[in-house]
Design an enzyme around this catalytic site. Structure first.
Site, PDB file in Angstrom:
ATOM      1  CB  CYS A 131      23.067  66.967  42.237  1.00  0.00           C
ATOM      2  SG  CYS A 131      24.342  65.697  42.132  1.00  0.00           S
ATOM      3  N   GLY A 132      25.496  68.726  44.121  1.00  0.00           N
ATOM      4  CA  GLY A 132      26.735  69.492  44.036  1.00  0.00           C
ATOM      5  C   GLY A 132      27.674  68.983  42.964  1.00  0.00           C
ATOM      6  CG  HIS A 133      28.346  64.698  41.529  1.00  0.00           C
ATOM      7  ND1 HIS A 133      27.190  64.156  42.071  1.00  0.00           N
ATOM      8  CD2 HIS A 133      28.420  64.195  40.267  1.00  0.00           C
ATOM      9  CE1 HIS A 133      26.620  63.355  41.183  1.00  0.00           C
ATOM     10  NE2 HIS A 133      27.333  63.368  40.087  1.00  0.00           N
TER      11      HIS A 133
ATOM     12  CG  HIS B 219      21.342  62.118  50.399  1.00  0.00           C
ATOM     13  ND1 HIS B 219      20.096  62.513  49.973  1.00  0.00           N
ATOM     14  CD2 HIS B 219      22.130  62.063  49.289  1.00  0.00           C
ATOM     15  CE1 HIS B 219      20.129  62.705  48.655  1.00  0.00           C
ATOM     16  NE2 HIS B 219      21.340  62.436  48.226  1.00  0.00           N
TER      17      HIS B 219
ATOM     18  CG  ASP C 239      28.492  61.112  46.004  1.00  0.00           C
ATOM     19  OD1 ASP C 239      29.389  61.115  45.145  1.00  0.00           O
ATOM     20  OD2 ASP C 239      27.693  62.049  46.159  1.00  0.00           O
TER      21      ASP C 239
ATOM     22  CB  CYS D  67      28.395  63.961  48.882  1.00  0.00           C
ATOM     23  SG  CYS D  67      26.610  64.330  48.850  1.00  0.00           S
ATOM     24  N   GLY D  68      28.661  67.029  47.178  1.00  0.00           N
ATOM     25  CA  GLY D  68      28.577  68.467  47.342  1.00  0.00           C
ATOM     26  C   GLY D  68      27.518  68.908  48.329  1.00  0.00           C
ATOM     27  CB  THR D  69      23.857  68.295  48.680  1.00  0.00           C
ATOM     28  OG1 THR D  69      23.870  66.882  48.426  1.00  0.00           O
ATOM     29  CG2 THR D  69      23.459  69.031  47.411  1.00  0.00           C
TER      30      THR D  69
END
Length: 315
Positions: free
Chosen positions: A90-92, A210, A236, A240-242
């Site tokens: 999870c990027g964020h 997603h 999100d 969204c980082g990913t």
């Protein structure tokens, strides 16, 4: 009466919340983060629902359980989860975890390795709020995949991996505004269901959980605005980082973004991540980099009374 206590710190990254368990979570024992995530899923899922589900949480929150890393070169390990299950990366959330560890005095400014169930990621921390994440290798799995939507017809998109599986819709949607969230959610969920029904998957039959929609940005410094529907049907709030990792992988594969060139991705809230990618030796995968900021919003102790019918959340 017995009351369990789970100590948490909440933050948000570009508007998207992260809830980090800093004490009182399950003891998952030894092994890789992947093995411990599966142990979490099989034996301790009640902790996930207690922390994320109502009455203590909400469908929007992403949870993060801090774990000792199995890799001694890593500063920390983390397992991410949400209202319906477990997330690879999870990027964020990683940005929120690093800022939280900074708040606790456990990480200072500098570059740190963080272990996740899908691999080690790099976090460059400014010591305050900003983190640059060197994400897991990302790539486009399939280009211009068609999916039939009842009442709509054929739409196309790319299937890509950025730490989670994404379907990145090619057709631009001009109404990516907060006022249109309900309609966007219905549309993205329709796509998600159609992908499953038509057995369109990621690599090795992996579920694509997603969905990412795009429109022109509002911020003139950004290059695109997105709407990302997450596995639990919550959207999100961040870019969204990913998902941005997956997007950059597709752009570099198409030659429309050069390796190292910055792509500024805007969320439906108007917040932004800066992102870029570096080609790996096989030239089909990239290492994506995502830069954003997080802010700690709360420190709390969740109380789990064993006489409470919702001790472990509304399941």
């Amino acid at each position: 009466m017995t009351t369990d206590r789970i100590h948490i710190i909440d933050s948000h990254t570009a508007g998207e919340p992260t809830r980090v368990i800093i004490a009182g979570g399950p003891d998952l024992g030894a092994g890789s983060l992947h093995e411990r995530r599966e142990r979490f899923r099989a034996d301790f899922d009640r902790y996930r629902t207690a922390v994320i589900h109502e009455p203590r949480g909400s469908e929007v929150i992403v949870g993060a359980l801090l774990c000792p890393p199995s890799d001694p070169t890593c500063a920390a390990g983390v397992i991410f989860f949400n209202n319906v299950g477990y997330i690879g990366m999870c990027g964020h959330g990683l940005i929120g975890v690093v800022v939280t560890l900074g708040q606790l005095g456990k990480l200072g400014a500098g570059t740190h390795r963080i272990e996740t169930p899908v691999g080690v990621v790099i976090a460059e921390f400014d010591g305050k709020h900003q983190v640059t994440v060197g994400n897991v290798p990302s790539y486009r799995h399939r280009k211009n995949v068609g999916v039939q939507l009842d009442g709509v017809g054929l739409i196309t998109g790319d299937i890509a991996w950025g730490g989670n599986w994404f379907f990145l819709v090619n057709e631009k949607v001009e109404t990516l505004t907060l006022a249109n969230v309900e309609a966007l959610t219905r549309y993205a969920w329709h796509i998600r269901q159609a992908l499953e029904e038509q057995e369109i998957t990621g690599a090795d039959g992996a579920l694509i959980d997603h969905i990412e929609l795009y429109a022109p940005p509002v911020d003139p410094s950004a290059r695109s605005r997105n709407f990302v529907l997450c596995p639990g049907k919550a959207y999100d709030r961040s870019p969204c980082g990913t998902g941005t990792s997956a997007k950059v992988a597709c752009l570099i594969a198409d030659g429309t973004l050069q390796p190292g060139e910055v792509w500024r991705q805007e969320s439906i809230l108007g917040t932004c991540f800066d992102a870029w990618g570096i080609l790996l030796p096989d030239s089909s995968h990239i290492t994506p980099f995502i830069r954003g900021s997080a802010f700690v919003t709360a420190e709390a102790t969740l109380l789990l009374d064993d006489t409470d019918p919702f001790q472990w959340g509304i399941r």
